[in-house]
Scaffold this motif. Structure first.
Motif, PDB file in Angstrom:
ATOM      1  N   TYR A   1     -19.646 -68.624  59.420  1.00 19.78           N
ATOM      2  CA  TYR A   1     -18.660 -68.222  57.924  1.00 19.78           C
ATOM      3  C   TYR A   1     -18.994 -69.620  56.990  1.00 19.78           C
ATOM      4  O   TYR A   1     -18.763 -70.538  58.192  1.00 19.78           O
ATOM      5  CB  TYR A   1     -17.259 -67.746  58.775  1.00 19.78           C
ATOM      6  CG  TYR A   1     -16.338 -68.430  59.039  1.00 19.78           C
ATOM      7  CD1 TYR A   1     -16.850 -69.069  60.697  1.00 19.78           C
ATOM      8  CD2 TYR A   1     -15.368 -69.336  58.467  1.00 19.78           C
ATOM      9  CE1 TYR A   1     -15.679 -69.722  60.973  1.00 19.78           C
ATOM     10  CE2 TYR A   1     -14.525 -70.044  59.244  1.00 19.78           C
ATOM     11  CZ  TYR A   1     -15.269 -70.477  60.081  1.00 19.78           C
ATOM     12  OH  TYR A   1     -13.736 -71.156  61.390  1.00 19.78           O
TER      13      TYR A   1
ATOM     14  N   ASN B   1     -11.675 -71.479  49.054  1.00 17.33           N
ATOM     15  CA  ASN B   1     -12.173 -70.814  49.784  1.00 17.33           C
ATOM     16  C   ASN B   1     -10.670 -71.845  50.792  1.00 17.33           C
ATOM     17  O   ASN B   1     -10.662 -73.609  50.168  1.00 17.33           O
ATOM     18  CB  ASN B   1     -13.797 -71.268  50.821  1.00 17.33           C
ATOM     19  CG  ASN B   1     -13.995 -72.232  50.827  1.00 17.33           C
ATOM     20  OD1 ASN B   1     -13.235 -73.072  51.957  1.00 17.33           O
ATOM     21  ND2 ASN B   1     -14.262 -73.068  49.763  1.00 17.33           N
TER      22      ASN B   1
ATOM     23  N   ALA C   1     -15.864 -66.601  52.654  1.00  7.73           N
ATOM     24  CA  ALA C   1     -14.729 -66.559  53.265  1.00  7.73           C
ATOM     25  C   ALA C   1     -14.158 -67.135  51.659  1.00  7.73           C
ATOM     26  O   ALA C   1     -14.831 -68.688  50.779  1.00  7.73           O
ATOM     27  CB  ALA C   1     -13.971 -67.841  53.911  1.00  7.73           C
TER      28      ALA C   1
ATOM     29  N   ASN D   1     -10.830 -67.401  50.376  1.00  8.14           N
ATOM     30  CA  ASN D   1      -9.492 -66.695  51.530  1.00  8.14           C
ATOM     31  C   ASN D   1      -8.458 -67.627  50.299  1.00  8.14           C
ATOM     32  O   ASN D   1      -7.598 -67.667  51.546  1.00  8.14           O
ATOM     33  CB  ASN D   1      -9.349 -66.840  52.485  1.00  8.14           C
ATOM     34  CG  ASN D   1     -10.076 -68.505  53.107  1.00  8.14           C
ATOM     35  OD1 ASN D   1     -10.786 -68.903  51.622  1.00  8.14           O
ATOM     36  ND2 ASN D   1     -10.231 -68.247  54.498  1.00  8.14           N
TER      37      ASN D   1
ATOM     38  N   ILE E   1     -13.964 -62.716  53.601  1.00  9.48           N
ATOM     39  CA  ILE E   1     -13.717 -62.381  54.272  1.00  9.48           C
ATOM     40  C   ILE E   1     -12.058 -63.635  53.122  1.00  9.48           C
ATOM     41  O   ILE E   1     -11.574 -64.114  52.512  1.00  9.48           O
ATOM     42  CB  ILE E   1     -13.539 -64.182  54.942  1.00  9.48           C
ATOM     43  CG1 ILE E   1     -14.403 -63.874  55.897  1.00  9.48           C
ATOM     44  CG2 ILE E   1     -12.019 -64.143  55.897  1.00  9.48           C
ATOM     45  CD1 ILE E   1     -15.001 -64.873  57.116  1.00  9.48           C
TER      46      ILE E   1
ATOM     47  N   ALA F   1      -7.710 -62.795  51.089  1.00 10.44           N
ATOM     48  CA  ALA F   1      -6.371 -62.788  51.677  1.00 10.44           C
ATOM     49  C   ALA F   1      -5.991 -62.065  50.663  1.00 10.44           C
ATOM     50  O   ALA F   1      -4.490 -61.760  50.696  1.00 10.44           O
ATOM     51  CB  ALA F   1      -6.255 -64.441  51.672  1.00 10.44           C
TER      52      ALA F   1
ATOM     53  N   SER G   1      -8.662 -62.086  55.289  1.00 16.39           N
ATOM     54  CA  SER G   1      -8.342 -63.578  56.390  1.00 16.39           C
ATOM     55  C   SER G   1      -7.208 -64.036  57.016  1.00 16.39           C
ATOM     56  O   SER G   1      -6.091 -63.160  56.700  1.00 16.39           O
ATOM     57  CB  SER G   1      -8.775 -64.536  54.947  1.00 16.39           C
ATOM     58  OG  SER G   1      -8.122 -65.713  55.458  1.00 16.39           O
TER      59      SER G   1
END
Lengths: 300, 329, 233
Positions: B29, B37, B68, B70, B97, B99, B119
């Motif tokens: 990742y 991120n 990610a 996130n 990923i 959030a 996330s």
């Protein structure tokens, strides 16, 4: 007073005060404080809830009789089955408006009017719009957001009311671990409710004795007391409709009076700040987040 | 033989990505080199062209790449986040990923066919929260916050139909992820928006006689005696004074390490193990990924984890099973 | 919670090299450093791209077991590495990075993890932390092979030369472990550069003195008791 004037709210009590103290506190708020909405309920630790749960109906009724709106707040960190059950029960009991402080509650309150509490991250328009579609009628914004973000969100809010945290120690973090218990060499499961010893949180200092945070069980708060009394004009200009005061172990009626008076243009912000500083003698003020700085800063 | 847990490994730079792939990662990742991120550290992460090359290197060797994105988009400035989602999709990454609710909504409506993982920064710690993300945005996997015990994870997995991924090694947030403002309170930089906790720009080390003092912004975070193992200058691993007593009130400088609990996590229904450390060097990546590759495969064969020493790469040169054991609380 | 702390790091054999090199003026090393930087720039364009954001910064690299230091100046057009005798001559660097020489080489070549040697306190940094982190991340993004790159300049000889370099490296590393036993004898020449070591020794000496005092007191009181007992009987 014009109906569109900024409304004052009182957030849930974050500290583990004795039940009698809480009852007396709300009795005085009901009778004397120029507060529009009062949030009730245990937000920090589910182990504390039984101490005051049985008093809640009476307190809520008294506040309503005094013309206050009552909102019931959920726990902020929901982990155990018992805690989830408590949120489900709040979703089924539709008598009062409810505040979701965890995403679990956002799901369970979907399709009915509810408040999104400050422990759910709403940092941008996309999230705000989604939550409005889900049924949110009011959103309490994160304390980290600077003025330009608040303004951008206010612009995008449409029919959703926005609330900003304007007074009190700021909630900064939550953990599965209880730091009050840990500071006494205890585990969370056998904590002996030592968090009750600190009515405003346990001050945490750096190794060179500079005050930094305040520990409140599983929660970490700022040491400084957020105070946006001088930013009320800016908040009103952004069309932020609600301003939240977090209960502290000070004369909250007097604090609410100052905020109301400044909002109504009867007291200058500067004078309001001076009065507040006489009531808050245990820690300095801060407003850094609003001004895009570190949260602990105080820009005058 | 049981199916081995999927090993999800960090890469903060192309060299680390190659190291992770070569050491046996199932998945690497990564993040873009900006605030989209949660490891937005100076000089770290991937440009678009580096990600294109990295994807080719990984895919050629049967390794997947998750991107990610996130952090939480800034109000009034969603473009960097939307562009990150669009570019990761266009370059052919295997999952995002995410959030933020708004960004999940964006990804679900613009790139419905691309896998979405939740996330750890979304801190979904219970069955209702997980169902929310699954129903609302079609999330196929949830990275669980580091607040749950193994027993609670098992209980959770019994009630949900999405995959779960848990942290297995590395840095340990002791606060609920994505809900922590300690760093921004001291520095003005928020993990949620700027993607950085205890930013290096605000960290200062000072030698005071034979002691090393670490500062974050205007605050002293720790004082290390000569020879005492050190940790990151993160606030939750700092030494503070409460009621007249100095201690690691939140957590000691330590790293999470569950290499000996892999069978328990398999039994708890976990699908994937995540190794933290996109900010770490490729030597760390090689060493940790190799050790976990062996341990995950051994666990799938029903054998105990082969002995390995990851002590030297752990923070404070100590490790813990963190919240996975109930007495941590 | 388990404690994985290992014993203090071995003093590298570079110490001996340092003692030997002591009379060597840094100016003699300079051409070699210039070549090394040129080779690296050629082989690692990506790395130098990442270093762009550090343009104008200077780092003092201080191998604690060598009698000289390096200054890495990241001039936008020609980053350069110079060798100086005295850290004080470095002016005001953006940051200082200190550690044993072989460890610094290992870091440069990505064989060890920067955070790990920071946790173990083998690596210390001072000054602008962000600049150090950026430098570290940039270096780690490439795949630097200092020795290999330099040897590759020798052309067709490079494969056997590489084996030679590997062999030398291995001997060096093995020697590191063996030399642990005698290192204290050689610490004194670099003691001024190794405050931590000196403090540790001072502490041990103080503790020893205290124990000696305690022992003397115990002995005295025992003797005194015996004499009193004898007198009473």
């Amino acid at each position: 007073m014009a109906t569109h004037a900024t409304k004052l709210t009182l957030g849930p009590i974050l500290f583990h005060w004795p039940a009698e103290r809480k009852r007396d506190f709300y009795a005085r708020i009901a009778d004397e404080a120029p507060i529009d909405t009062v949030y009730l309920g245990e937000v920090v630790c589910s182990k504390r809830a039984p101490f005051f749960d049985s008093w809640l109906p009476e307190v809520a009724a008294k506040l309503e009789r005094a013309g206050k709106k009552v909102v019931f707040s959920t726990l902020a960190l929901v982990m155990s089955e018992r805690e989830i059950e408590a949120v489900r029960a709040m979703a089924e009991d539709s008598g009062f408006l409810v505040e979701a402080n965890d995403i679990s509650a956002v799901r369970l309150f979907a399709g009915r009017p509810h408040v999104i509490g400050p422990f759910v991250n709403v940092y941008n328009e996309g999230t705000l719009r989604y939550l409005a579609r889900n049924g949110a009628t009011r959103v309490v914004l994160s304390n980290e957001l600077p003025a330009h973000s608040l303004a951008a969100l206010a612009e995008a809010a449409g029919n959703v009311e926005l609330e900003v945290q304007a007074f009190g120690r700021l909630p900064l973090a939550l953990s599965a671990r209880c730091y009050h218990a840990r500071s006494r060499g205890l585990h969370k499961d056998s904590c002996q409710y030592v968090c009750a010893d600190d009515l405003g949180g346990m001050p945490l200092k750096t190794l060179d004795e500079k005050p930094f945070f305040a520990v409140n069980g599983i929660q970490t708060l700022s040491y400084t007391v957020c105070n946006l009394v001088q930013e009320l004009g800016a908040l009103r200009d952004m069309t932020i409709g609600y301003v939240r005061l977090w209960p502290q172990a000070v004369d909250m009626v007097a604090v609410a009076d100052v905020f109301r008076s400044v909002l109504d243009g009867k007291t200058e912000a500067r004078e309001g700040e001076a009065i507040l500083s006489r009531h808050v003698d245990f820690a300095p003020f801060s407003n850094g987040y609003f001004h895009g700085r570190e949260g602990a800063a105080y820009a005058q | 033989m049981a199916e081995p847990l999927e090993l999800v490994c960090p890469a903060g730079a192309p060299a680390a990505l190659r190291a992770a792939v070569d050491a046996g990662a199932d998945v690497v990742y990564v993040g873009f080199r900006d605030q989209t991120n949660a490891r937005n550290f100076p000089g770290l992460n991937f440009s678009r062209s580096e990600l294109r090359d990295g994807l080719a290197y990984a895919h050629d060797r049967g390794t997947r790449v998750y991107v990610a994105i996130n952090t939480l988009p800034e109000a009034g400035n969603p473009d960097p986040w939307h562009r990150a989602v669009d570019d990761a999709a266009a370059l052919g990454c295997d999952a995002l990923i995410l959030a933020d609710i708004g960004l999940l909504d964006y990804a679900a409506s613009h790139h419905a066919g691309l896998r979405r993982h939740l996330s750890v920064q979304a801190s979904a710690s219970n069955v209702e929260s997980i169902r929310f993300y699954q129903e609302a945005f079609g999330v196929q996997r949830v990275v669980l916050p580091r607040v749950l015990t193994v027993a609670e994870i098992a209980e959770l997995n019994a009630q949900i139909t999405v995959e779960t991924e848990v942290f297995a090694f590395g840095g340990l947030c002791v606060m609920a992820e994505g809900r922590c403002a300690l760093s921004s309170y001291a520095t003005g930089q928020s993990p949620n928006v700027q993607g950085v906790c205890s930013p290096a720009s605000h960290v200062r080390y000072e030698r005071r006689g034979d002691e090393m003092v670490s500062h974050l912004g205007d605050y002293t975070i720790n004082v290390f005696a000569d020879g005492e193992p050190a940790g990151y200058p993160t606030l939750c691993k700092g030494r503070f004074v409460a009621a007249g007593r100095a201690s690691y009130i939140f957590e000691e400088p330590t790293s999470l390490n569950v290499i000996d609990s892999i069978p328990d996590l398999m039994a708890a229904g976990v699908k994937a193990l995540k190794i933290e450390g996109r900010q770490r060097g490729r030597a760390y990546v090689s060493q940790v990924v190799s050790a976990f590759r062996k341990a995950v495969d051994a666990a799938a064969r029903g054998e105990p984890a082969p002995a390995c020493d990851l002590g030297s790469v752990t923070e404070g040169q100590r490790n813990t099973t963190g919240a996975y054991a109930k007495d941590w609380r | 919670m388990t404690d994985n702390r290992h014993s203090s790091p071995p003093l590298s054999p570079v110490l001996f090299a340092g003692l030997v090199l002591r009379p060597l003026p840094p100016s003699l090393l300079q051409p070699l450093l210039g070549v090394a930087m040129n080779v690296m720039r050629e082989r690692q364009p990506g790395l130098f791209e990442r270093l762009d954001e550090l343009a104008g910064n200077a780092f003092l690299i201080d191998p604690v077991d060598l009698p000289f230091c390096f200054v890495l100046k990241l001039d936008p057009r020609t980053p350069n590495l110079t060798c100086i005798r005295d850290a004080a001559d470095a002016g005001t660097p953006t940051a200082v990075v200190r550690g044993p020489f072989l460890m610094l080489i290992d870091l440069l070549e990505g064989r060890i993890d920067g955070d790990a040697v920071f946790f173990s306190r083998d690596l210390t940094i001072e000054g602008d932390t962000e600049a150090v982190v950026t430098l570290r991340n940039a270096i780690d993004s490439g795949e630097i092979r200092v020795v290999e790159d330099l040897l590759s300049l020798l052309g067709p000889l490079s494969a056997p030369a590489q084996r030679l370099a590997d062999a030398v490296g291995a001997v060096f590393r093995r020697a590191t472990a063996d030399l642990e036993a005698v290192r204290s004898a050689f610490v004194s020449p670099v003691r001024d550069k190794s405050d931590a070591q000196a403090v540790r020794i001072r502490k041990l000496e103080a503790e020893l003195a205290e124990m000696r005092d305690d022992l003397r007191r115990l002995k005295n009181s025992a003797r005194h008791r015996k004499q009193t007992e004898l007198a009473e009987t």
